[in-house]
Design a protein around this motif. Structure first.
Motif, PDB file in Angstrom:
ATOM      1  N   LEU A  66       0.842  -1.182   0.000  1.00  0.00           N
ATOM      2  CA  LEU A  66       0.000   0.000   0.000  1.00  0.00           C
ATOM      3  C   LEU A  66       0.885   1.243   0.000  1.00  0.00           C
ATOM      4  O   LEU A  66       1.789   1.370   0.830  1.00  0.00           O
ATOM      5  CB  LEU A  66      -0.911   0.009   1.231  1.00  0.00           C
ATOM      6  N   LEU A  67       0.623   2.117  -0.960  1.00  0.00           N
ATOM      7  CA  LEU A  67       1.407   3.337  -1.131  1.00  0.00           C
ATOM      8  C   LEU A  67       0.497   4.551  -1.099  1.00  0.00           C
ATOM      9  O   LEU A  67      -0.662   4.473  -1.509  1.00  0.00           O
ATOM     10  CB  LEU A  67       2.136   3.323  -2.477  1.00  0.00           C
ATOM     11  N   LYS A  68       1.046   5.656  -0.679  1.00  0.00           N
ATOM     12  CA  LYS A  68       0.335   6.926  -0.772  1.00  0.00           C
ATOM     13  C   LYS A  68       1.134   7.779  -1.748  1.00  0.00           C
ATOM     14  O   LYS A  68       2.170   8.338  -1.410  1.00  0.00           O
ATOM     15  CB  LYS A  68       0.252   7.605   0.592  1.00  0.00           C
ATOM     16  N   VAL A  69       0.659   7.819  -2.999  1.00  0.00           N
ATOM     17  CA  VAL A  69       1.338   8.551  -4.061  1.00  0.00           C
ATOM     18  C   VAL A  69       0.527   9.799  -4.366  1.00  0.00           C
ATOM     19  O   VAL A  69      -0.673   9.717  -4.618  1.00  0.00           O
ATOM     20  CB  VAL A  69       1.469   7.673  -5.337  1.00  0.00           C
ATOM     21  N   PRO A  70       1.176  10.956  -4.342  1.00  0.00           N
ATOM     22  CA  PRO A  70       0.422  12.186  -4.622  1.00  0.00           C
ATOM     23  C   PRO A  70      -0.174  12.182  -6.023  1.00  0.00           C
ATOM     24  O   PRO A  70       0.466  11.743  -6.978  1.00  0.00           O
ATOM     25  CB  PRO A  70       1.466  13.296  -4.478  1.00  0.00           C
ATOM     26  N   ALA A  71      -1.405  12.649  -6.135  1.00  0.00           N
ATOM     27  CA  ALA A  71      -2.066  12.735  -7.435  1.00  0.00           C
ATOM     28  C   ALA A  71      -1.425  13.867  -8.237  1.00  0.00           C
ATOM     29  O   ALA A  71      -1.318  14.987  -7.766  1.00  0.00           O
ATOM     30  CB  ALA A  71      -3.549  12.989  -7.261  1.00  0.00           C
ATOM     31  N   SER A  72      -0.981  13.530  -9.422  1.00  0.00           N
ATOM     32  CA  SER A  72      -0.395  14.532 -10.313  1.00  0.00           C
ATOM     33  C   SER A  72      -0.348  13.955 -11.719  1.00  0.00           C
ATOM     34  O   SER A  72      -0.683  12.797 -11.940  1.00  0.00           O
ATOM     35  CB  SER A  72       1.021  14.919  -9.862  1.00  0.00           C
ATOM     36  N   THR A  73       0.093  14.755 -12.645  1.00  0.00           N
ATOM     37  CA  THR A  73       0.220  14.277 -14.023  1.00  0.00           C
ATOM     38  C   THR A  73       1.347  13.266 -14.145  1.00  0.00           C
ATOM     39  O   THR A  73       1.421  12.533 -15.122  1.00  0.00           O
ATOM     40  CB  THR A  73       0.492  15.455 -14.988  1.00  0.00           C
ATOM     41  N   LYS A  74       2.222  13.194 -13.133  1.00  0.00           N
ATOM     42  CA  LYS A  74       3.343  12.261 -13.152  1.00  0.00           C
ATOM     43  C   LYS A  74       3.079  11.036 -12.275  1.00  0.00           C
ATOM     44  O   LYS A  74       4.001  10.279 -11.981  1.00  0.00           O
ATOM     45  CB  LYS A  74       4.613  12.963 -12.672  1.00  0.00           C
ATOM     46  N   ALA A  75       1.845  10.824 -11.843  1.00  0.00           N
ATOM     47  CA  ALA A  75       1.530   9.737 -10.916  1.00  0.00           C
ATOM     48  C   ALA A  75       1.914   8.369 -11.473  1.00  0.00           C
ATOM     49  O   ALA A  75       2.472   7.541 -10.755  1.00  0.00           O
ATOM     50  CB  ALA A  75       0.052   9.761 -10.538  1.00  0.00           C
TER      51      ALA A  75
END
Length: 106
Positions: A66-75
């Protein structure tokens, strides 16, 4: 989330490990989560692992990181980079052999 699979060869598989509420599964899960927390602590966004199943072959562990990846165009690129870091971490550890695998899951 990133799907992973690894083989734990220093443990013997028991049928009780297929039963998540069993004491054997709970003990294995606790130890596995502690080891993964230590192994993945440097991975950006790492939060936890969830074991989906344990199967025979010493003990084969199918799990999700489980990861918390910031939402962005580079996700997607970030997730791919993190996936590679997870795979590198598990394959270079002493708990893994050539049977460790990782895949991207949406």
């Amino acid at each position: 989330m990133v799907g992973m699979k690894t083989k734990v060869e220093n443990r013997e598989f028991m049928p009780e490990l297929q039963n998540k509420p069993s004491a054997s599964f709970q003990a294995f899960e606790k130890e596995f989560k502690e080891q993964m927390r230590d192994l993945y602590k440097h991975i950006e966004g790492y939060q936890d692992v969830v074991i989906h199943e344990l199967t025979q072959g010493s003990i084969v562990v199918n799990y999700m990181v489980l990861l918390k990846v910031p939402a962005s165009t580079k996700a997607n690129k970030t997730l791919k980079t993190i996936s590679n870091e997870l795979i590198n971490a598990i394959t270079s550890s002493t708990i893994c052999n050539e049977s460790c695998e990782g895949d991207n899951f949406e």
